[in-house]
Every structure is written in structure tokens, then in C-alpha cells.
Design an enzyme around this catalytic site. Structure first.
Site, PDB file in Angstrom:
ATOM      1  CG  ASP A 197      33.578  39.420  33.072  1.00 56.21           C
ATOM      2  OD1 ASP A 197      33.260  40.181  33.994  1.00 56.21           O
ATOM      3  OD2 ASP A 197      34.653  39.519  32.454  1.00 56.21           O
ATOM      4  CD  GLU A 233      29.457  43.846  36.800  1.00 55.73           C
ATOM      5  OE1 GLU A 233      29.249  43.975  35.569  1.00 55.73           O
ATOM      6  OE2 GLU A 233      30.307  43.103  37.266  1.00 55.73           O
ATOM      7  CG  ASP A 273      38.307  44.558  34.891  1.00 55.13           C
ATOM      8  OD1 ASP A 273      38.503  43.319  35.025  1.00 55.13           O
ATOM      9  OD2 ASP A 273      37.518  45.025  34.065  1.00 55.13           O
TER      10      ASP A 273
END
Ligand SMILES: *[C@@H]1O[C@H](CO)[C@@H](O)[C@H](O)[C@H]1NC(C)=O
Ligand SMILES: *[C@@H]1O[C@H](CO)[C@@H](O)[C@H](O)[C@H]1NC(C)=O
Ligand SMILES: *[C@@H]1O[C@H](CO)[C@@H](O)[C@H](O)[C@H]1NC(C)=O
Ligand SMILES: *[C@@H]1O[C@H](CO)[C@@H](O)[C@H](O)[C@H]1NC(C)=O
Length: 965
Positions: free
Chosen positions: A551, A554, A626
Site C-alpha cells: 500500500d 505512490e 480510499d
């Protein structure tokens, strides 16, 4: 996962980190992300486009240097120079060497670099070992090995001598099967026109927007705004910029690349995920229903994102597909830097401007750095473009069967007893599931590669218990490593972290507080990362049912500029993050994948990633990040997942239930009914939300959710078969309607319903509150049967379906055959030896066809032929149902095939007009030179289709058979 508000002050956010909860939750703040006008290179390039638009006398200063052209017949490569003529009395010509090649995959590829930077003949004052070249490695990451190989087969160059002698201004190269494709290249100004069967499909630089910002010395401080090259060019913020108090040093100066790409005669374009937007992309230059901003590709942590937006998100795939009745096309822009894409649709010249169907789509691609490297694909159907794209970047890796099943996640399951209690509750409530997930709180102090001994004292034992019902565990591991932890200090000491512009390990805030980020674009760092998953290691142990979730890759940086890392931070080989930002997340997953292969070379890794790039489909699944427990969020998930399928990465899902906030029971139930068809089907929830595991939900919702999950398990053989197709030809798993009806223009923009692979199952899940009917669009002249009660629908257009809470609007298109497993088990692996049910839905002409793919669902043995793949056909003339083996390999291993020897088809349901010719009570079954009778039930229901059920035909699935009706 989510970052905390980027607006809280340093002090208050430090407190928020310490107390952790409650986390501030609010809708996405658009101002966190740069608009085009706030992004200097985008502003410069849009200005350039606008100036050209206004100018009557504009001629692009880019021309091909005819004397430089040379074609090598052995490699099928055309090389030459593109010249940028600097106007306003500047004599210098800037040279951009280009290469046009024709790939074994049948695609054409154009690369344009800058001579001076290639030769590293530039100076970057004060910045020692920054890389002086343009970043040229995005293709190495994105392309599957060997995919870029070029060759001269079928390539013919026409009229190159005339160009060199000055007798002509254009020449043509034909390529592809029978020379059916061609490209016409114009010299001055430079243009390319890619044609299929003689028809223009993709035009490069037809609007003259190509803009390659060449290297120039940095002007003295007091004249940062140096000479203007011409009236078109804007020199805004070329050497540095400020955004929200963050300074971006741009030591290499301006280096953006931009090009216009026109899809000639195409009014619909798709792809370029990730955006929370419609399937058919909108125009971006304003107007009713359009965006004002270009679509942007820049991987950021955009929590609580809103629907219908062009804002950047967690992943970036710079691939666009265009489709019209006659043909399809695609362009893959191989660049991992911040990229903006403008889209404008224009009526073709001399055409009625109201006739949108004859429009062309003009697109303008602008990237901050790197080289121009693009691949043009042309074909007859959208599926043919997926195949060409997959030949290049690789196909979706066939996942573990478990990974295609239902996943239960929450931030967080707090202890190992909590995990096992949830596990037990699924069984007590007769709800199947395959994988339970752990978010960040299982670690010791949020140091990855540790277990908190207080809450997870014996993870191996926990995994063993899960294994008793063949279930798996997925644990989160993020690339931000606590600075004071073992791994944090090791990557610092070994130089394996991403560095800041001053060459110190980049230190930022994330879940563990002070953190370093591993630089997995560095092979040494990737090996280090992979080693952390080693068999028997303290974290990863010896269990075979452990999977990983990467996770925040980025990467997400708390309080970072645009929620991520500074562009001027440095990766291996002196590349800036600016150069490769969008592929960083994929490099993390690449390391994890390699770690799991090292752990067990014959077990398919399963990895979930939030950030992705072109090629990420080779490593595992992604999800849409999200989202929020709102109906709008549920609604937008479908087009988002469809878009990812078009862009070659179909293994994708959205958090079922919505990550933030508490869904109503109705919303939750409807979300499960949608999620049943998500290729990646996982429920997830924020730590501040109420527990909402399916067994906790009140009736009647609980039963609705149970039924939705059971439907997933029943259809798992067909969904897995769709995964198989994706893994060999790039077919989307959730398939847009226009893939089935490529000639029906009214289907081109439909994105609230979809087909399930090639099963003909058409789903239109309810995504609105409190509805009692839905309008489902039938896109062709075929007959459709209600999946549950066989009611018939016929006629192109919208049909109204009554819905109750427990209804999933689901039709089966006539002409298909698909498999189901109707017995309830606790997890997918426990269904391994269960018999199958075949559903045959007859077309209006009495025909049907389909297939079933199965393998051991875990190892790579299928790659050496240990799988079962059958094609089923029903022929109306002979009234015969046949199963024919499609596995033409001669497998070295047949462990799986042998083990399945006694698995049968227990029931066949034939839906549609059919009068048995032999008898009203029996059919004749033949397999392995033997024949026998099986009994049938022949039903004609009022207002529904005729249904013929063959009971216990008792054919086994591993050899050919036929049934005479
Ligand atoms: C990971 O990336 C490296 C560098 O691009 C590549 O050589 C390797 O094949 C990738 N690993 C996998 C499993 O694809
Ligand atoms: C070349 O043309 C032949 C015959 O049309 C075709 O079979 C083959 O696939 C083509 N090869 C390529 C790379 O286009
Ligand atoms: C893994 O297995 C090895 C060999 O049996 C054993 O020594 C080690 O302790 C095990 N590791 C864990 C974490 O259980
Ligand atoms: C299939 O059934 C036969 C006959 O009952 C039995 O001998 C054989 O072991 C079975 N094969 C498998 C793989 O279960």
C-alpha cells in the site's frame, strides 16, 4: 489506507500521529493537487496549443532532416533526425534523433530523444551526479521481456529515394500481415499518418503541437525569464517552482515533451486510468458535461476522491484506446513522468458538426520529462487492441484461485484471536470466504517485517489454523520504513533509500512517524526487499498461505507535496523522481513478487498494490483506493473497473462497503451485489467505522450478502475462465458492452452494465437507493434470459426489470455456455473436486458456445500444460452438445489432470427453444467409446423460456464427450 489531512499544521499533525484517532475525514481537497495552470510544463504546453490555435500563419518548426533518413532492412528500423528550427534569428538547429520500428507484436513504435542530452553534453551547475540524459527506461519497466524486438518482416519502404533527392515531401512504409498497415511520414512540418487498410487511424502532430523543450543553459539569476524562443513559447517557471510552500528545484531546466495524437474518425476514446470517471472519456477544454482540466496521470494518495473527475489518482496507465464501428486503435505513451492529456472532439471536415458519430478525437499529451516513446496499435475490434497491448506489456498474471474469490479485510483485525474469531463466524453463518487481511496495526510500532508480539504472538499458528479450511492471510507491507527500525537503518546504511536533492536519505512522515523510502528502482534495493520475504525469516516464516499487500506506494508522504515525494528527490543512477514517478509503485511490487518467487518458485504469488503503471498486471491485483460509503462511490466503481480492463489491467476491485464512513445496510448489501462481479472482490473498512463483517449485518441484509458471495463462488469456474482469457489475450474480465457489440454505436458509452467475460452474462447491479426497477440495455438482436427465472427479453433497447432488495439484475445472452459449481463450501480450494453444472443459453438460431478452464489454482504447472480446457458447443441442426479438448499441449506434468479424473458434470440446463428429437425423457450421452442414457426434465414455463434439464449426465470433465438431445 489514508493519509491524514495535508492541511493540519506540523504540530497538530504530530499530535494526530501520536493519538492516531480520530483521523480527520473530509472530501478530497482539489487544491492539494496542481491544476494545469499551476503545473509549469502543462501551463507552457497548453499555452503553446492555444497560441497555435489563434495563429493563422503558424507552421510547426519541427521538420525531418531528409539527408539523415536511413532504413535498415535487417532490423526493420527507420532512423533519422527531427530538427527544431529556432526562429527569431537564432541560427541553431536542435537535433532530435528518432527511430521508427516495427515490432514482432505487429505494432509500430516511435522514439524521439534529444541528441545533446543523449551525449550528456550539458552542464548542470551545482548538481554533481545528476543524470544528464532524458529518462529512457520507462519501457524497460513497462514492456514484457523481448516484447520490443523489431524486425523487417513484411516491412516495405516506398519512395525514400525521392525524398532524399528532394522530389517528394512524404513517403510511405507498409507493414503488418500482407502489408495491410502503413505509415505516411511528412517531412516539413513533421507528421505521421498511421493507416489500416489504407484508412487513416492515428495521426501524429497533425495539429502541430509537438513541443520538445531542448536543453539550454540556465540564465543568470536576475534573468530567470530568459529570451523567448518565439511568440508561441512561454518561459513560465522553467527553472524552479513553488507550490503550497514547496520549492521544486529543476536543475535540468525545462525538458517537457508534448505531442498531439488524433484518432481520425473516432468519437470515443477510453483508458488512461486511473480517474474516477466515465468509461468513454470526456472532453477536457470545458463545455457542458466536459472537464475544464486535462486528465492527469500522476500517482498520488487521493483519499475520499469524488466521482466524475480528471484528477490524478493512485495509478497511471498511459494507454488510450479508440473505437468506432469499423475498427479500433490504441496508443501507448511510454512515459512515467507527470502527464496531462487534453481531449477535444471535432466533427470531421465537411461533415455536419452535429453528427458526433463522425467526429475525430484530438488528444494532446504533455509529460514533464523523459523521451517520446510511443506505440501505435491498429485492429478490427477492441479485443484485438488488448491483445496487441498485452503482447507488449504482458498479460494479467493468472492468480491463485483464492485471490479470485472473496476477501475479508478491515483496518484492523486487532489480534490473532480476533482473526480466528472472524474466521469462525464466517463458518457459523455459512458464508464462504478465502482470504483474511491485516492492515498496519499487526506490526510492532508500524515497523514492517515485524509482528507485534503482544497481539500476534504466534502468526504461524494462526496461519495454520486458517489453512485448516484452506484459507489465506494477506499482510500489509508498505515501502516507507520506520527510520529507527532494523530495515530503516539498514537501507540508510546501505544506500538503498530514495535520496533528497542534497543526497541525504529522504526523511519524511508516514504511518511509523519518521520514515525512509526504499528505492526499489535500484536492483540492490529490490533484492534487499525481496529477501525480507525469505522462507523461514522472522517475519515471513514458513507458511504457504501468506500473501502480501503493498500500500502507500505512490509513494504517499504525509504532508508531502501533492501527498507524495518531492520531484527533485533522487533515485539510483542520478534519476530524479520526476523522471520515473509513476512507475515507482510498480517497482515495489516487482521486488515483492521476486521475493515470493524466491520463497517458492512453483507457487503463484498474490500481491495487491494501490499504485500501478503499465505492466503492473504481471504482478497481481490493484484496487481503487480510499473510496467512501456513498451511493456515488458505488456507482463510479463500475466505470473505473471497466476502464482498467480496457487498459490491460483487469484484476481490479473497489472496497466493498466503502472505506470511509458507515454504509447503511441497504448500501452494503447492494455493494456486495456489485462486488460479486469485481475481478478483485474485497470488503474493507476504515478503523473509525463500525464493524460490518457480513455475519454482523441484520436480516434481511445478511442473507442478501450471503447470497451475493455464494453467487461469486458458484460462478467462480466462469470467472476463473475469464481470468484465463485475460492471461492469454488481454480480454477484460468485467467486459464493457461495446466489446460484445462493436458495431452498435449506442453501446459505446454504456458503463453502468457489463458482461462477465465471454459467458454472455449481462449484469446491471443496482447502485441507487431504494429502487424498485432498473432499465437494462439490450445491445443487440439476440434473446436474453433472466439468469434466475429464465424470463425472456428481446429487442434492442432498454427493458425494465423489477427489483427487490435481493435482486441482482442479471441476464444471460442467448448463444453462450458457461460452468457453475452449485455446492456450498467454506472456501474455493474445498470445491476442488465438486461436480459442475453447465448452463446452455440458446441463441435465436438455436446455437450456443462457451468454454471452461481449470487448473490447480496455485502452481505454475499450468504453464507446462497441466490444465483442463474444454470448449462446449451446441449445434441446433444436429441437436448435439459437444465438449472438445482445447489443451493441445503435451504436458510433462499431469498431476492436476489425473487428479481430476473422476470430477463430473452433474447437471446441464439448456435454456431456449428446443424440441428433443430422440425422446421426451432421455438423452444419449457418449464418452470414451461408451454410451448411456441420462434422464431429462423438459419444462415449458409461462412467460419464460423453455428449459431442458439433463440430470446426472455423469460425464467426466477431462475427456471429450457429446450428448444427443
Ligand atoms: C522486475 O524488474 C526488473 C527490471 O525491470 C526485471 O528485469 C524483472 O524481470 C522484473 N521482475 C519480474 C518478476 O517481472
Ligand atoms: C507477415 O505477413 C504474413 C502473411 O500475410 C503474416 O502471416 C504474418 O503474420 C506477418 N507478420 C507480421 C509480423 O506482421
Ligand atoms: C521455519 O522452519 C525452520 C526449519 O524447520 C525453522 O528453523 C524456523 O524456526 C521456522 N521459522 C518460523 C518463523 O517458524
Ligand atoms: C477415480 O475412480 C476410480 C474408480 O472408483 C478409482 O479407482 C480412482 O482412484 C479414482 N481416481 C481419482 C483421481 O480419484
Amino acid at each position: 489506507m489514508v493519509t491524514i489531512s495535508t492541511h493540519s499544521s506540523w504540530l497538530s499533525s504530530a499530535i494526530a500521529l501520536l493519538c492516531l484517532f480520530p483521523i480527520l475525514v473530509k472530501a478530497v481537497d482539489k487544491s492539494v493537487f496542481k491544476s494545469c495552470a499551476e503545473s509549469s510544463f502543462c501551463k507552457r504546453n497548453r499555452h503553446y496549443a492555444d497560441a497555435i490555435d489563434r495563429s493563422q500563419f503558424w507552421a510547426s518548426p519541427y521538420e525531418v532532416q531528409t539527408s539523415s533518413l536511413k532504413y535498415d532492412i535487417w532490423t526493420g528500423k527507420l532512423e533519422g533526425n527531427l530538427i527544431k528550427n529556432l526562429p527569431n534569428g537564432v541560427q541553431e538547429q536542435i537535433i532530435f534523433p528518432f527511430e521508427l520500428s516495427f515490432l514482432v507484436s505487429g505494432n509500430a513504435r516511435l522514439k524521439i530523444d534529444e541528441e545533446r542530452r543523449m551525449k550528456q553534453n550539458i552542464s548542470i551547475p551545482g548538481f554533481g551526479n545528476l543524470n544528464k540524459q532524458r529518462y529512457n527506461q520507462a519501457a524497460e519497466w513497462a514492456l514484457a521481456s523481448g516484447a520490443a524486438q523489431s524486425m523487417g518482416e513484411n516491412v516495405t519502404v516506398h519512395g525514400l529515394e525521392d525524398i532524399q533527392n528532394g522530389f517528394a515531401q512524404t513517403f510511405e512504409i507498409t507493414y503488418g500481415p500482407g502489408g495491410s498497415k502503413s505509415v505516411v511520414m511528412s517531412m516539413n512540418p513533421f507528421k505521421m499518418d498511421f493507416r489500416n487498410q489504407g484508412e487513416s487511424q492515428v495521426l501524429l502532430n497533425s495539429d502541430g503541437l509537438i513541443n520538445l523543450e531542448h536543453w539550454r543553459p540556465q540564465p543568470a539569476n536576475d534573468q530567470l525569464f530568459d529570451f523567448q524562443l518565439n511568440e508561441m513559447e512561454l518561459n513560465h517557471d522553467m527553472w524552479a517552482d513553488q507550490f503550497k510552500g514547496f520549492k521544486d528545484t529543476k536543475p535540468r531546466g525545462p525538458e517537457s515533451i508534448a505531442l498531439d495524437i488524433t484518432f481520425s474518425g473516432y468519437s470515443h476514446v477510453y483508458g488512461i486510468p486511473e480517474h474516477s470517471d466515465t468509461l468513454s472519456l470526456r472532453q477536457t477544454r470545458g463545455g457542458y458535461g466536459n472537464h475544464d482540466e486535462p486528465y492527469r496521470l500522476y500517482n498520488v494518495d487521493i483519499f475520499e476522491y469524488e466521482p466524475n473527475s480528471a484528477l490524478p489518482m493512485y495509478g497511471a496507465i498511459p494507454f488510450m484506446q479508440a473505437h468506432k464501428q469499423e475498427s479500433s486503435a490504441g496508443v501507448f505513451w511510454i512515459n512515467a513522468a507527470d502527464t496531462y492529456i487534453d481531449i477535444i472532439k471535432t466533427a470531421a471536415s465537411n461533415e455536419d458538426s452535429f453528427d458526433i458519430t463522425s467526429a475525430s478525437t484530438r488528444t494532446h499529451w504533455m509529460s514533464e520529462a523523459g523521451i517520446i516513446d510511443l506505440v501505435v496499435m491498429m485492429g478490427d475490434t477492441p479485443g484485438s487492441i488488448n491483445k496487441l497491448y498485452g503482447d507488449l506489456t504482458g498479460f494479467t498474471t493468472l492468480p491463485q484461485l483464492s485471490a479470485a474469490s472473496y476477501h475479508q479485510c478491515r483496518w484492523n483485525y486487532n489480534t490473532q484471536d480476533d482473526v480466528l474469531e472472524v474466521d469462525e463466524n464466517f463458518d457459523l453463518n455459512d458464508i464462504p470466504y478465502d482470504v483474511i487481511w491485516l492492515d498496519i496495526e499487526y506490526t510492532k510500532d508500524r515497523s514492517y517485517f515485524t509482528w507485534d508480539p503482544a497481539t500476534f504472538p504466534n502468526p504461524e499458528l494462526m496461519m495454520q489454523k486458517l489453512d485448516e479450511s484452506k484459507r489465506k492471510l494477506t499482510a500489509i507491507i508498505d515501502p516507507h520504513l520506520k527510520a529507527s527500525s532494523r530495515v530503516g537503518s539498514e537501507i540508510k546504511a546501505q544506500g538503498l533509500a530514495i535520496h533528497d536533492k542534497d543526497r541525504n536519505p529522504f526523511l519524511g512522515q508516514c504511518w511509523p512517524g519518521d520514515s525512509y523510502w526504499i528505492d526499489t528502482t535500484n536492483v540492490d534495493a529490490r533484492n534487499y526487499w525481496a529477501n525480507q520475504y525469505a522462507l523461514g525469516s522472522e517475519f515471513a516464516g514458513n507458511s504457504t498461505n501468506l500473501f502480501i499487500w503493498n500500500d502507500m506506494n505512490e509513494p504517499s508522504v504525509f504532508h508531502g507535496v501533492e501527498t507524495t515525494i518531492n520531484r527533485d528527490s533522487i533515485h539510483i543512477d542520478g534519476w530524479e523522481n520526476r523522471d520515473l514517478h509513476n512507475l515507482y509503485g510498480m517497482s515495489v511490487v516487482n521486488g515483492t513478487y521476486e521475493g515470493f518467487i524466491a520463497r517458492d518458485a512453483n507457487s503463484r504469488p498474490f500481491i495487491l498494490t494501490r499504485s500501478f503503471f503499465a505492466g503492473s498486471q504481471r504482478f497481481g491485483a490493484a484496487w481503487t483506493g480510499d473510496n467512501v460509503a456513498t451511493w456515488e462511490s458505488l456507482q463510479i466503481a463500475t466505470p473505473m473497473l471497466l476502464t482498467n480492463g480496457v487498459a490491460g489491467m483487469p484484476f481490479m476491485g473497489a472496497d466493498v462497503g466503502g472505506f470511509f464512513k458507515n454504509p447503511t445496510s441497504e448500501l452494503l448489501a447492494r455493494w456486495y451485489q456489485s462486488g460479486t462481479f469485481y475481478p478483485f472482490f474485497r470488503a474493507h473498512a476504515h478503523i473509525d467505522t463500525k464493524r460490518r463483517e457480513p455475519f454482523l449485518v441484520a436480516e434481511p441484509y445478511k442473507s442478501v450478502i450471503r447470497d451475493a458471495i455464494k453467487l461469486r463462488y458458484a460462478l467462480l469456474p466462469s470467472i476463473y475462465t475469464a481470468f484465463y482469457h485475460a492471461s492469454v489475450d488481454g480480454s477484460p474480465i468485467m467486459m464493457p458492452v461495446y466489446y460484445y457489440t462493436p458495431k452498435n454505436e449506442r453501446s459505446f458509452a454504456i458503463d453502468d452494465q457489463f458482461f462477465v467475460g465471454n459467458t454472455g452474462i449481462l449484469a446491471k447491479p443496482v447502485v441507487q437507493q431504494d429502487v424498485d426497477s432498473v432499465e437494462i440495455y439490450i445491445p443487440d438482436d439476440e434473446v436474453y434470459y433472466d439468469y434466475f427465472n429464465y424470463h425472456c427479453y428481446e429487442g434492442m433497447g432498454y427493458h425494465s426489470l423489477k427489483v427487490e432488495l435481493d435482486t441482482i439484475p442479471l441476464l444471460s445472452r442467448g448463444g453462450h455456455i458457461y460452468a457453475r459449481r452449485d455446492r456450498f463450501r467454506r472456501s474455493s480450494e474445498l470445491m476442488k473436486f465438486d461436480p459442475f453444472t453447465l448452463i446452455v443459453t440458446l441463441s435465436k438460431s438455436g446455437f450456443a458456445k462457451g468454454d471452461l478452464y481449470i487448473d490447480d489454482g496455485n502452481s505454475f504447472d499450468h504453464q507446462s500444460g497441466d490444465f483442463i480446457h474444454y470448449e462446449f458447443t451446441f449445434n441446433s441442426g444436429f441437436k448435439k452438445l459437444m465438449a472438445v479438448n482445447q489443451n493441445k499441449s503435451n504436458p510433462d506434468t499431469h498431476k492436476f489432470i489425473d487428479g481430476m479424473a473422476n470430477v463430473t458434470i452433474e447437471k446441464i440446463i439448456i435454456v431456449g427453444d428446443l424440441t428433443p428429437t430422440r425422446s421426451d425423457s432421455q438423452v444419449r450421452v457418449s464418452q470414451n467409446t461408451e454410451s448411456w442414457d441420462a434422464s431429462i426434465v423438459n419444462k415449458s414455463l409461462t412467460s419464460s423460456a423453455h428449459v431442458l434439464v439433463i440430470k446426472k449426465p455423469n460425464v467426466t470433465i477431462g475427456t471429450d464427450w457429446e450428448i444427443q438431445v
